[in-house]
Design an enzyme around this catalytic site. Structure first.
Site, PDB file in Angstrom:
ATOM      1  N   LYS A 160       0.752  -1.170   0.028  1.00 53.42           N
ATOM      2  CA  LYS A 160       0.051  -0.124   0.008  1.00 53.42           C
ATOM      3  C   LYS A 160       0.936   1.304  -0.098  1.00 53.42           C
ATOM      4  O   LYS A 160       1.966   1.291   0.407  1.00 53.42           O
ATOM      5  CB  LYS A 160      -0.698   0.040   1.115  1.00 53.42           C
TER       6      LYS A 160
HETATM    7  P1  NAD Z   1     -12.950   7.667  -3.057  1.00 52.94           P
HETATM    8  O1  NAD Z   1     -12.038   8.719  -2.765  1.00 52.94           O
HETATM    9  O2  NAD Z   1     -13.403   7.295  -4.336  1.00 52.94           O
HETATM   10  O3  NAD Z   1     -14.354   7.865  -2.092  1.00 52.94           O
HETATM   11  C1  NAD Z   1     -14.313   7.948  -0.609  1.00 52.94           C
HETATM   12  C2  NAD Z   1     -15.716   8.219  -0.413  1.00 52.94           C
HETATM   13  O4  NAD Z   1     -15.895   8.327   1.015  1.00 52.94           O
HETATM   14  C3  NAD Z   1     -16.139   9.981  -0.946  1.00 52.94           C
HETATM   15  O5  NAD Z   1     -17.515   9.768  -1.084  1.00 52.94           O
HETATM   16  C4  NAD Z   1     -15.958  10.559   0.409  1.00 52.94           C
HETATM   17  O6  NAD Z   1     -16.731  11.952   0.486  1.00 52.94           O
HETATM   18  C5  NAD Z   1     -16.455   9.849   1.261  1.00 52.94           C
HETATM   19  N1  NAD Z   1     -15.942   9.983   2.829  1.00 52.94           N
HETATM   20  C6  NAD Z   1     -14.754  10.383   3.206  1.00 52.94           C
HETATM   21  N2  NAD Z   1     -14.555  10.627   4.688  1.00 52.94           N
HETATM   22  C7  NAD Z   1     -16.006  10.457   5.169  1.00 52.94           C
HETATM   23  C8  NAD Z   1     -16.627  10.555   6.246  1.00 52.94           C
HETATM   24  N3  NAD Z   1     -16.017  10.763   7.392  1.00 52.94           N
HETATM   25  N4  NAD Z   1     -17.895  10.235   6.147  1.00 52.94           N
HETATM   26  C9  NAD Z   1     -18.693   9.642   5.277  1.00 52.94           C
HETATM   27  N5  NAD Z   1     -18.127   9.710   4.035  1.00 52.94           N
HETATM   28  C10 NAD Z   1     -16.854   9.920   3.630  1.00 52.94           C
HETATM   29  O7  NAD Z   1     -12.173   6.270  -2.389  1.00 52.94           O
HETATM   30  P2  NAD Z   1     -12.559   4.706  -2.730  1.00 52.94           P
HETATM   31  O8  NAD Z   1     -11.827   4.113  -3.647  1.00 52.94           O
HETATM   32  O9  NAD Z   1     -14.182   4.456  -2.781  1.00 52.94           O
HETATM   33  O10 NAD Z   1     -12.501   4.070  -1.206  1.00 52.94           O
HETATM   34  C11 NAD Z   1     -13.210   4.151  -0.166  1.00 52.94           C
HETATM   35  C12 NAD Z   1     -12.744   2.874   0.849  1.00 52.94           C
HETATM   36  O11 NAD Z   1     -12.695   1.502   0.155  1.00 52.94           O
HETATM   37  C13 NAD Z   1     -11.417   3.034   1.316  1.00 52.94           C
HETATM   38  O12 NAD Z   1     -11.423   2.506   2.575  1.00 52.94           O
HETATM   39  C14 NAD Z   1     -10.566   2.176   0.455  1.00 52.94           C
HETATM   40  O13 NAD Z   1      -9.390   1.847   1.236  1.00 52.94           O
HETATM   41  C15 NAD Z   1     -11.575   0.958   0.158  1.00 52.94           C
HETATM   42  N6  NAD Z   1     -11.219   0.384  -1.201  1.00 52.94           N
HETATM   43  C16 NAD Z   1     -11.138   0.878  -2.177  1.00 52.94           C
HETATM   44  C17 NAD Z   1     -10.881   0.046  -3.118  1.00 52.94           C
HETATM   45  C18 NAD Z   1     -11.135   0.455  -4.775  1.00 52.94           C
HETATM   46  O14 NAD Z   1     -11.076  -0.172  -5.864  1.00 52.94           O
HETATM   47  N7  NAD Z   1     -11.177   1.825  -4.949  1.00 52.94           N
HETATM   48  C19 NAD Z   1     -10.605  -1.397  -3.227  1.00 52.94           C
HETATM   49  C20 NAD Z   1     -10.780  -1.918  -2.063  1.00 52.94           C
HETATM   50  C21 NAD Z   1     -11.131  -1.090  -0.861  1.00 52.94           C
END
Ligand code: NAD
Length: 419
Positions: free
Chosen positions: A124
């Protein structure tokens, strides 16, 4: 080594006292790891190896602001374990990034790849910054400078980056360009994590004999994972009664129009500006009366403080580490069916693996092929985790850790140690 021949001095994590905080993500990972390792009677040598990250890189990222000033940010890249294959792991741009968070996320990547049984290790990366305050040009400079700082570890045979919080395909293209990697096939990747969340939730509903129609879902986070999960769940026939982003939450008892909200966010950025629904705080949203809760934003949103107020029957962890170890206990007592992060959000890395395979073999799979292979892996992994959990009388999270640790430890055993 069997438990009967294990040395008596075998001690689980002697320096445990140095971890005091429920919300330290590395501690959260380690406490589940410890328990799963104990249940597996893991060999003490493997225990020591698997609880330590292989490599931790800290870099300074000097870059030019648009106003001509020089700024220096800090970035990390952690390779947790690469015994099963090249490291794979996203890059996060966020103000809350810490080395412990990146270490935990890299460990989760390791377990996740092992749970879905793909030949990758886990890594990561993160840069401490607030992308909302940076121009596109500044973001590009930071991304390229960060890439050049960790360039020795990157590569298709050693460490493969991916998007995470606040990073996207365009930034991956800057990374690839800086690294001069060849173009990759990306069909199906953007929505893969959300698709995986939808599939395992559907399997959980089946297992609990709950219907699709009338099932109410609350999704926290409306980025890549949250918005696609909501969209695909809506297409499946579930009713999405609430969604949120960092600006706040929206609620409608009869269901929110997810496609319209995606369009709204593309144009206006934040959900809080949407007028056709009731507005709630993120905290209140978590405890809404619903059947499925999908935390898909950040770590530590379900804690020992609010777990007892959660009403959902199923929690599908779209985010990494949204539930603290303290909350696990409370949720288990309440009989909440938690689909753990290292299974629930493994769809993204699975499709990244498909891209890697296609790149290496010169294949081109259409989206239907990608989706049907993803479906097979997610359903199969759900079954394997449930089987492991059932056999050992533990919850799904510990079952998933046990499955993963066993797979990684087996490879260590076979490869032996270069010492
Ligand atoms: P992203 O940046 O696309 O979206 C994050 C979202 O969460 C946004 O809508 C943001 O406004 C919201 N957010 C942030 N802080 C917040 C809070 N305190 N309360 C409510 N909403 C809040 O990120 P993503 O890629 O969707 O990732 C989200 C989670 O999923 C992370 O934990 C990431 O590690 C995990 N993840 C992502 C992927 C991927 O393929 N992108 C894969 C596995 C896990």
């Amino acid at each position: 080594m069997t438990s009967a021949t294990r040395p008596s001095q075998f001690v689980i994590r002697p320096e445990k006292d140095t971890f005091l905080n429920e919300e330290n993500p590395f501690e959260a990972m380690m406490s589940r790891f410890d328990y799963a390792a104990q249940r597996l009677s893991l060999d003490p040598g493997h225990y020591k190896v698997l609880r330590s990250p292989e490599k931790q890189i800290i870099v300074s990222i000097p870059f030019l602001r648009d106003n001509g000033e020089v700024e220096v940010y800090t970035g990390y890249r952690v390779l947790y374990n690469t015994s099963r294959g090249p490291a794979k792991g996203g890059i996060r741009f966020d103000l809350n990034v810490t080395l412990d968070e990146v270490k935990a996320l890299a460990a989760w990547m390791t377990w996740k790849c092992a749970v879905v049984n793909i030949p990758f290790g886990g890594s990561k990366g993160g840069v401490i910054c607030d992308p909302a305050t940076l121009s596109n040009v500044e973001l590009e400079r930071i991304t390229r400078r960060y890439t050049s700082a960790i360039i020795d570890t990157l590569g298709p045979d050693s460490d493969v980056p991916a998007p995470d919080v606040n990073t996207n395909e365009r930034m991956m293209a800057w990374i690839m360009d800086t690294y001069s990697m060849h173009k990759r096939h990306t069909l199906g990747r953007r929505e893969a994590t959300g698709r995986g969340c939808m599939i395992v939730t559907r399997e959980a509903l089946k297992r609990l004999h709950l219907p699709i129609q009338g099932t109410r879902v609350v999704v926290q986070g409306f980025g890549n994972v949250g918005s696609i999960t909501a969209q695909l769940m809506e297409e499946l026939g579930l009713t999405i009664v609430a969604v949120s982003d960092k600006s706040g939450a929206l609620y409608h008892a009869k269901g929110l129009p997810i496609r319209e909200l995606q369009q709204h966010v593309r144009q206006r950025r934040f959900l809080s500006e949407y007028k056709e629904a009731e507005h709630l705080t993120n905290e209140d949203m978590l405890t809404l009366d619903c059947d499925v809760l999908v935390p898909a934003a950040m770590e530590n949103v379900i804690t020992s403080q609010n777990a007892s107020a959660i009403k959902a029957r199923i929690i599908c962890e779209g985010a990494n580490g949204p539930t603290t170890a303290g909350a696990d206990k409370i949720l288990e007592e309440k009989g909440v069916f938690v689909i753990p992060d290292i299974l629930a959000n493994a769809g993204g890395v699975t499709v990244s693996y498909f891209e890697w395979v296609q790149d290496r073999g010169g294949y081109f799979w259409d989206e239907e092929t990608v989706n049907s292979r993803l479906e097979r892996i997610m359903v199969g992994s759900f079954e394997e985790v449930a089987e492991m959990a059932g056999r050992h009388g533990v919850n799904l999270r510990i079952g998933a850790y046990m499955l993963a640790i066993q797979r990684v430890a087996t490879v260590h055993r076979l490869r032996g140690m270069y010492a």
